[in-house]
Design a protein around this motif. Structure first.
Motif, short mmCIF file in Angstrom:
data_model
loop_
_atom_site.label_atom_id
_atom_site.label_comp_id
_atom_site.label_asym_id
_atom_site.label_seq_id
_atom_site.Cartn_x
_atom_site.Cartn_y
_atom_site.Cartn_z
N PHE A 249 31.09 113.93 30.80
CA PHE A 249 32.52 113.66 30.77
C PHE A 249 33.35 114.94 30.82
CE2 PHE A 249 30.96 109.59 29.05
CZ PHE A 249 31.59 108.75 29.95
N GLY A 250 32.75 116.08 30.47
CA GLY A 250 33.44 117.35 30.67
C GLY A 250 33.69 117.58 32.14
N TYR A 251 32.66 117.34 32.95
CA TYR A 251 32.80 117.46 34.40
C TYR A 251 33.75 116.37 34.93
CZ TYR A 251 31.67 117.17 39.36
OH TYR A 251 31.76 117.13 40.72
N PHE A 252 33.58 115.15 34.44
CA PHE A 252 34.38 114.03 34.91
C PHE A 252 35.87 114.27 34.65
CE2 PHE A 252 36.22 109.82 34.94
CZ PHE A 252 35.50 109.13 35.89
N ALA A 253 36.19 114.80 33.46
CA ALA A 253 37.60 115.02 33.10
C ALA A 253 38.23 116.11 33.95
CB ALA A 253 37.71 115.39 31.62
N ASP A 254 37.47 117.16 34.28
CA ASP A 254 38.01 118.23 35.12
C ASP A 254 38.07 117.81 36.58
OD1 ASP A 254 38.67 120.19 33.28
OD2 ASP A 254 36.66 121.03 33.23
N ARG A 255 37.23 116.86 36.96
CA ARG A 255 37.18 116.43 38.35
C ARG A 255 38.13 115.27 38.65
NH1 ARG A 255 35.37 119.10 42.81
NH2 ARG A 255 34.57 117.68 44.40
N PHE A 256 38.17 114.29 37.73
CA PHE A 256 38.91 113.05 38.01
C PHE A 256 40.09 112.82 37.07
CE2 PHE A 256 34.49 112.34 39.37
CZ PHE A 256 34.71 112.12 40.72
N ARG B 181 42.01 113.58 32.89
CA ARG B 181 41.82 113.35 31.45
C ARG B 181 41.94 111.86 31.10
NH1 ARG B 181 40.66 118.50 32.79
NH2 ARG B 181 42.09 120.06 31.96
N MET B 182 42.90 111.16 31.68
CA MET B 182 43.15 109.78 31.29
C MET B 182 42.13 108.80 31.88
SD MET B 182 45.36 109.76 29.04
CE MET B 182 45.47 107.98 28.89
N LYS B 183 41.62 109.06 33.05
CA LYS B 183 40.55 108.21 33.58
C LYS B 183 39.31 108.33 32.69
CE LYS B 183 41.68 107.85 38.52
NZ LYS B 183 42.99 108.50 38.53
N THR B 184 39.07 109.54 32.22
CA THR B 184 37.95 109.75 31.29
C THR B 184 38.18 108.97 30.00
OG1 THR B 184 37.57 111.97 32.18
CG2 THR B 184 36.66 111.50 30.00
N PHE B 185 39.38 109.04 29.49
CA PHE B 185 39.74 108.34 28.25
C PHE B 185 39.53 106.83 28.40
CE2 PHE B 185 43.17 106.25 25.75
CZ PHE B 185 42.72 106.57 24.48
N VAL C 117 46.42 128.86 41.34
CA VAL C 117 45.50 127.78 41.05
C VAL C 117 44.18 128.01 41.77
CG1 VAL C 117 45.06 125.32 41.39
CG2 VAL C 117 47.30 126.09 40.64
N GLU C 118 43.10 127.92 41.05
CA GLU C 118 41.78 128.15 41.61
C GLU C 118 41.24 126.87 42.24
OE1 GLU C 118 39.23 129.72 38.63
OE2 GLU C 118 40.33 131.59 38.45
N SER C 119 40.18 127.04 42.98
CA SER C 119 39.49 125.90 43.56
C SER C 119 38.99 124.99 42.47
CB SER C 119 38.31 126.39 44.41
OG SER C 119 37.48 125.31 44.77
N THR C 120 39.03 123.68 42.73
CA THR C 120 38.53 122.72 41.75
C THR C 120 37.01 122.62 41.78
OG1 THR C 120 38.79 120.91 43.34
CG2 THR C 120 40.63 121.35 41.85
N SER C 121 36.38 123.36 42.70
CA SER C 121 34.93 123.36 42.77
C SER C 121 34.40 124.32 41.72
CB SER C 121 34.47 123.78 44.17
OG SER C 121 33.06 123.79 44.24
N THR C 122 34.17 123.81 40.53
CA THR C 122 33.71 124.63 39.42
C THR C 122 32.26 124.33 39.12
OG1 THR C 122 34.45 122.98 37.83
CG2 THR C 122 36.01 124.73 38.40
N SER C 123 31.61 125.26 38.45
CA SER C 123 30.21 125.07 38.10
C SER C 123 29.93 125.71 36.75
CB SER C 123 29.30 125.69 39.16
OG SER C 123 29.34 127.11 39.09
N LEU C 124 28.78 125.39 36.19
CA LEU C 124 28.38 125.96 34.91
C LEU C 124 28.26 127.48 34.99
CD1 LEU C 124 25.65 123.42 33.76
CD2 LEU C 124 27.95 123.67 32.85
#
Length: 548
Positions: A163-170, A172-176, A322-329
């Protein structure tokens, strides 16, 4: 160029809209307490002893009291450094023998062989029905009580990543929304299933969903308020967890069946599902995903509710940083400062979970009044929030954070060596330790959010907090197994790791009054102004590294 912080100043850093959202979402933190520490009541292990149906007949015939019966028939063992009657063994006695007398003073069974309980156990219920008494999770099955808390933390661990990935990708509220739907389904199912394995599986599912939702909302709240309100919002959000801990023993006192207590803990999640339609998405997150038009639309709605109006120069919102939304660990450890922050925060999350959970669960094994002891522990947490609010804007984050860990560590070690006869002194020192680790736990959350850039903030908090989940997995086994050797041994371990954590915090940068970083570059070179040639050159290097 306008930044979102500029927008917040225009629409209100903490106006009517943010206060409404804050009041609604704090209920989530309140309910989370029941899930996180409910084991103290749901997994309560009462005093117990071997059941023996023939002995029951002899006890009635000889008119022995329950205490007298146990004294005669239960062998003495060394438990937690104390000599006491065994809860798991009994003398192998032929109670039909005519040689046995009813005179309890003359009857000596100590020469007989000792065996494990054959017919199960009897419990001194005190009116409470826990899953321990329902499924006989004592003695050789006691490890399954440890698993009840550990499976929750396994769920936390997996859910933090997912859900950390999900919240940053899709968002905060969809995750909630998703996490609360899962909470409702798993929580109510857990109150109905008939076996231990199903309970443990559903407990893991609850951990998987609830942690992700809690963290996503924490990040959302810090993103929709101005810099000077972030610390207050973050601390008060966590303080509602302490309010939940005050409510929990009251619920448990009146709801004595663990299954109905589970229903009471789960029920609020059904209400939270409706919040999705009343709480907007984080505009800061939308900007980070290059959806500035939607962010501006939400910001205008916030301004309207706050009784404000955006000026014309905010009508077009762009952000070149603003940086790319393609983030990784790998982004969390690729560069020096990010790597240092990540490892230190991970260890502090681990320490906070081990010590905090350990001290709470210790309430259930100290043989006191579990309701009163738990209530005292919960009350101790409130000064922590006020101490944080009082110190972090005057002194900063780093020194109070380090001091809280050090105070907790020293207090745990001292408590271990104070004799039980000095009850109030021991309770006072232990409470100071609980106060310290509560401060440390509350501070690690918002310091974590302040040290990561926007596109990595939710992922950074979630990944670092996985060590909290590892600590939560370890803590029950550490407490219950070591306490069986010496009741105070876990306190020594808690003290040592807290002292180490406090020392490491001193290596982190101070974040007092510093705007949230937008890019990895802001983390690596916080002293440089945006837009300088050197900064732009470094930004290209960082982007090249990310592409590689």
């Amino acid at each position: 160029m306008a930044t979102f912080d500029d927008l917040l100043e225009e629409v209100g850093s903490f106006g009517r809209c943010q206060k409404r959202i804050f009041a609604m979402l704090c209920l989530l933190s309140l309910q989370f307490a029941g899930l996180y520490v409910g084991i103290v009541f749901q997994g309560f292990t009462p005093d117990h002893w071997c059941r023996d149906s023939v002995l029951e007949e002899r006890r009635k015939a000889c008119e022995w009291s329950m205490e007298e019966s146990r004294r005669i028939t239960m062998p003495m063992i060394n438990s937690s450094g104390l000599l006491q009657h065994s809860s798991c063994h009994q003398y192998e006695v032929d109670w039909n023998s005519t040689e046995l007398t009813c005179d309890s003073e003359e009857l000596d069974l100590s020469r007989l062989s000792v065996v494990e309980c054959k017919e199960g156990w009897e419990y001194h219920y005190e009116g409470r029905k826990s899953f321990v008494t329902e499924f006989n999770l004592v003695c050789s099955n006691g490890w399954m009580v440890d698993m009840y808390q550990s499976t929750l933390n396994v769920g936390f661990l997996v859910g933090s990543f997912a859900f950390g990935y999900f919240a940053d990708r899709f968002g905060r509220m969809k995750t909630f929304l998703l996490t609360n739907v899962i909470n409702v389904a798993a929580g109510f199912a857990m109150a109905a299933v008939p076996d231990v394995i199903s309970i443990l599986v559903l407990r893991a599912i609850l951990g998987f969903s609830s942690k992700g939702g809690w963290m996503a909302i924490y990040v959302l709240l810090t993103e929709i308020v101005g810099v000077k309100y972030r610390r207050t919002v973050g601390i008060l959000y966590q303080m509602f967890f302490s309010v939940g801990m005050l409510i929990l023993p009251l619920l448990a006192y009146f709801i004595t069946d663990w299954r109905w207590l589970q229903v009471a803990i789960t029920a609020p999640c059904a209400l939270y599902i409706a919040f999705y339609w009343f709480v907007p998405e984080s505009p800061r997150w939308l900007i980070s995903t290059n959806n500035s038009s939607k962010a501006l639309e939400i910001t205008k709605a916030i301004a309207k509710e706050n009784g404000k109006k955006l000026s014309l120069n905010f009508e077009i919102l762009t952000d070149d940083e603003v940086e790319s939304t393609s983030t990784s660990l790998l982004d969390l450890i690729r560069t020096p400062n990010m790597r240092k922050h990540t490892f230190i925060l991970m260890f502090n999350w681990f320490t906070s979970a081990v010590v905090y959970q350990g001290l709470i669960m210790r309430v259930g094994i100290t043989k006191g009044n579990v309701y009163i002891d738990f209530l005292i522990c919960a009350l101790v947490e409130f000064p922590a929030a006020f101490l944080i609010i009082f110190t972090i804007e005057r002194i900063g984050r780093r020194l109070p954070f380090a001091s809280a860990n050090i105070v907790a560590g020293v207090s745990c070690i001292i408590t271990a060596f104070i004799p039980d006869s000095m009850f109030w002194i021991k309770t006072t020192v232990a409470s100071i330790g609980r106060l310290g680790i509560t401060m440390a736990f509350e501070m690690v959350v918002f310091v974590n959010t302040e040290l990561y850039p926007t596109s990595l903030r939710n992922l950074g908090v979630s990944v670092c907090s996985t060590l909290c989940d590892v600590g939560g997995i370890v803590s029950p086994f550490l407490l219950y197994r070591l306490a069986s050797i010496w009741l105070e041994l876990p306190l020594i371990i808690f003290g040592v790791v807290a002292l180490i954590a406090g020392g490491l915090v001193l290596l982190l940068p101070e974040t007092k009054g510093v705007a949230l970083p937008d890019t990895i570059e802001d983390v690596e070179f916080p002293e440089r102004k945006k837009g300088t040639p050197e900064n732009q050159e470094m930004k290209q290097v960082l982007k090249s590294n990310e592409a590689a």
